[in-house]
Motif scaffolding. Structure first.
Motif, PDB file in Angstrom:
ATOM      1  N   ASN A  57       0.789  -1.231   0.000  1.00 60.51           N
ATOM      2  CA  ASN A  57       0.000   0.000   0.000  1.00 60.51           C
ATOM      3  C   ASN A  57       0.820   1.279   0.000  1.00 60.51           C
ATOM      4  O   ASN A  57       0.317   2.326  -0.390  1.00 60.51           O
ATOM      5  CB  ASN A  57      -0.976  -0.004   1.178  1.00 60.51           C
ATOM      6  CG  ASN A  57      -2.166  -0.861   0.878  1.00 60.51           C
ATOM      7  OD1 ASN A  57      -3.027  -0.476   0.101  1.00 60.51           O
ATOM      8  ND2 ASN A  57      -2.201  -2.038   1.452  1.00 60.51           N
ATOM      9  N   VAL A  61       1.264   0.256  -4.677  1.00 60.07           N
ATOM     10  CA  VAL A  61       0.015   0.863  -5.151  1.00 60.07           C
ATOM     11  C   VAL A  61       0.239   2.374  -5.262  1.00 60.07           C
ATOM     12  O   VAL A  61       0.252   3.088  -4.276  1.00 60.07           O
ATOM     13  CB  VAL A  61      -1.165   0.546  -4.210  1.00 60.07           C
ATOM     14  CG1 VAL A  61      -2.431   1.230  -4.682  1.00 60.07           C
ATOM     15  CG2 VAL A  61      -1.384  -0.957  -4.121  1.00 60.07           C
ATOM     16  N   MET A  65      -2.304   4.155 -10.078  1.00 65.48           N
ATOM     17  CA  MET A  65      -2.988   2.870 -10.004  1.00 65.48           C
ATOM     18  C   MET A  65      -4.354   3.031  -9.336  1.00 65.48           C
ATOM     19  O   MET A  65      -5.350   2.473  -9.794  1.00 65.48           O
ATOM     20  CB  MET A  65      -2.140   1.854  -9.232  1.00 65.48           C
ATOM     21  CG  MET A  65      -2.749   0.460  -9.190  1.00 65.48           C
ATOM     22  SD  MET A  65      -1.815  -0.681  -8.148  1.00 65.48           S
ATOM     23  CE  MET A  65      -0.337  -0.870  -9.106  1.00 65.48           C
ATOM     24  N   ARG A  83      -9.274  -3.109  -0.730  1.00 65.93           N
ATOM     25  CA  ARG A  83      -8.289  -2.306   0.002  1.00 65.93           C
ATOM     26  C   ARG A  83      -8.762  -2.068   1.441  1.00 65.93           C
ATOM     27  O   ARG A  83      -7.977  -2.160   2.393  1.00 65.93           O
ATOM     28  CB  ARG A  83      -8.091  -0.986  -0.732  1.00 65.93           C
ATOM     29  CG  ARG A  83      -6.808  -0.310  -0.394  1.00 65.93           C
ATOM     30  CD  ARG A  83      -6.543   0.831  -1.347  1.00 65.93           C
ATOM     31  NE  ARG A  83      -5.209   1.321  -1.106  1.00 65.93           N
ATOM     32  CZ  ARG A  83      -4.763   2.489  -1.481  1.00 65.93           C
ATOM     33  NH1 ARG A  83      -5.527   3.285  -2.176  1.00 65.93           N
ATOM     34  NH2 ARG A  83      -3.548   2.868  -1.201  1.00 65.93           N
TER      35      ARG A  83
END
Length: 119
Positions: A57, A61, A65, A83
């Motif tokens: 995270n 990411v 994205m 998520r």
């Protein structure tokens, strides 16, 4: 104690039982005799999963994205729901950790500084 001491302790413990040493094999099979070892392994797995959550995270990411996932999958909202579920799982895992485990997560999640290549 240095700030990264818990990570060094975990790394030493992982190396201790994963390389060819007298500690890397299972001698007994009765649950009562290996219960502590099983608990320790589960907590190590929780810590590694929590570190993996941070890595994904915060480093994999990217903002682009997230943008593309929301723009092209907004009907399903699958990206955000997954998520959110991962965040809840990571927080729950952290709640079960000892103070030392939580310290390890803090050490891992702090701002990363890459070492300069040696000349």
């Amino acid at each position: 104690m240095r700030f990264d001491e818990e990570i060094k302790i975990l790394w030493e413990a992982l190396c201790h039982v994963s390389h060819a040493t007298i500690y890397s094999y299972q001698v007994v099979t009765k649950f009562e005799e290996i219960e502590d070892g099983i608990s320790n392994n589960l907590f190590i797995i929780l810590m590694l999963l929590r570190c993996n959550y941070h890595l994904i995270n915060k480093h994999y990411v990217t903002n682009s994205m997230v943008y593309f996932a929301k723009a092209y999958h907004s009907d399903q909202d699958e990206f955000q729901s997954r998520r959110d579920a991962a965040k809840i799982a990571a927080q729950t895992a952290t709640n079960y950790m000892s103070k030392e485990g939580q310290q390890l997560i803090k050490e891992y999640c702090r701002a990363w500084q890459l070492a300069s290549p040696s000349s």
